[in-house]
Design a protein around this motif. Structure first.
Motif, PDB file in Angstrom:
ATOM      1  N   LYS A  29       0.833  -1.200   0.000  1.00 24.05           N
ATOM      2  CA  LYS A  29       0.000   0.000   0.000  1.00 24.05           C
ATOM      3  C   LYS A  29       0.868   1.250   0.000  1.00 24.05           C
ATOM      4  CE  LYS A  29      -3.685  -2.428   2.388  1.00 24.05           C
ATOM      5  NZ  LYS A  29      -4.433  -2.630   3.638  1.00 24.05           N
ATOM      6  N   ASP A  30       0.473   2.222  -0.839  1.00 23.51           N
ATOM      7  CA  ASP A  30       1.171   3.500  -0.847  1.00 23.51           C
ATOM      8  C   ASP A  30       0.931   4.203   0.488  1.00 23.51           C
ATOM      9  OD1 ASP A  30       2.210   5.562  -3.364  1.00 23.51           O
ATOM     10  OD2 ASP A  30       1.700   6.446  -1.415  1.00 23.51           O
ATOM     11  N   ASN A  86       5.701   6.627 -13.154  1.00 22.57           N
ATOM     12  CA  ASN A  86       6.426   7.891 -13.301  1.00 22.57           C
ATOM     13  C   ASN A  86       7.891   7.577 -13.577  1.00 22.57           C
ATOM     14  OD1 ASN A  86       4.153   9.478 -12.733  1.00 22.57           O
ATOM     15  ND2 ASN A  86       4.487   9.307 -10.528  1.00 22.57           N
ATOM     16  N   GLY A  92       7.883  13.112 -12.800  1.00 22.98           N
ATOM     17  CA  GLY A  92       7.276  13.143 -11.468  1.00 22.98           C
ATOM     18  C   GLY A  92       7.732  12.023 -10.552  1.00 22.98           C
ATOM     19  N   GLU A  94       9.607  10.211  -7.705  1.00 19.73           N
ATOM     20  CA  GLU A  94      10.228  10.650  -6.444  1.00 19.73           C
ATOM     21  C   GLU A  94      11.053   9.552  -5.795  1.00 19.73           C
ATOM     22  OE1 GLU A  94       7.061  12.173  -4.049  1.00 19.73           O
ATOM     23  OE2 GLU A  94       6.841  13.992  -5.260  1.00 19.73           O
ATOM     24  N   VAL A  95      10.640   8.306  -6.004  1.00 26.60           N
ATOM     25  CA  VAL A  95      11.399   7.171  -5.463  1.00 26.60           C
ATOM     26  C   VAL A  95      12.018   6.437  -6.645  1.00 26.60           C
ATOM     27  CG1 VAL A  95      11.291   5.019  -4.161  1.00 26.60           C
ATOM     28  CG2 VAL A  95       9.880   6.973  -3.459  1.00 26.60           C
ATOM     29  N   HIS A  99       8.545   1.408  -9.970  1.00 30.22           N
ATOM     30  CA  HIS A  99       7.290   0.980  -9.346  1.00 30.22           C
ATOM     31  C   HIS A  99       6.116   1.327 -10.241  1.00 30.22           C
ATOM     32  CE1 HIS A  99       8.383   4.999  -7.858  1.00 30.22           C
ATOM     33  NE2 HIS A  99       7.090   5.282  -7.881  1.00 30.22           N
ATOM     34  N   HIS A 101       2.220   2.237 -10.031  1.00 27.73           N
ATOM     35  CA  HIS A 101       1.074   2.608  -9.191  1.00 27.73           C
ATOM     36  C   HIS A 101      -0.158   1.871  -9.716  1.00 27.73           C
ATOM     37  CE1 HIS A 101       2.911   6.324  -7.316  1.00 27.73           C
ATOM     38  NE2 HIS A 101       3.698   6.194  -8.380  1.00 27.73           N
TER      39      HIS A 101
END
Ligand code: 5GP
Ligand code: ZN
Length: 107
Positions: A29-30, A86, A92, A94-95, A99, A101
């Motif tokens: 889970k995000d 992303n 966009g 960030e990590v 991954h 989403h």
């Protein structure tokens, strides 16, 4: 890649709400969900982004894509879902551990 937060989740150094795991991938889970269901599917092997994928990752990426609908259905997203990857700062991201989403609203 010891300072990668998603590698730490793979190694269970950081807790996460894991909803699916096998030898090659992990889905959790995000931490800041932007939908009622917001999951992140990652390969256990580290590579920074889709732009860093190499030929040896081709089969793994295919397996991940095939697993997405299964995970989404299990999460209650039987009427459809959104996927997002992303890539790079301009995309966009960030990590910097690839991954996918998986987002949606259960019916
Ligand atoms: P990006 O912008 O890189 O595509 O998305 C990174 C996602 O990772 C964001 O939606 C953010 O909420 C999530 N995230 C960042 N750190 C953590 C964490 O430590 N645990 C979990 N579960 N999600 C995280
Ligand atoms: Zn990593």
């Amino acid at each position: 890649m010891t300072d990668c937060i998603f590698c730490k989740i793979v190694d269970k150094q950081i807790p996460a709400g894991v909803v699916y795991e096998d030898d090659e991938m992990l889905c959790f889970k995000d931490i800041h969900p932007s939908a009622p269901v917001h999951l992140l599917l990652i390969p256990k092997v580290h590579f920074d982004s889709l732009a860093h994928a190499r030929p040896e990752h081709e089969a793994l990426l295919g397996k991940m894509m095939m697993k997405v609908p299964e995970i989404a259905a299990e999460a209650g997203l039987t009427n459809g879902f959104k996927t997002l990857i992303n890539t790079g700062k301009g995309g966009g991201q960030e990590v910097f551990h690839l991954h996918v989403h998986i987002m949606g609203r259960p019916v």
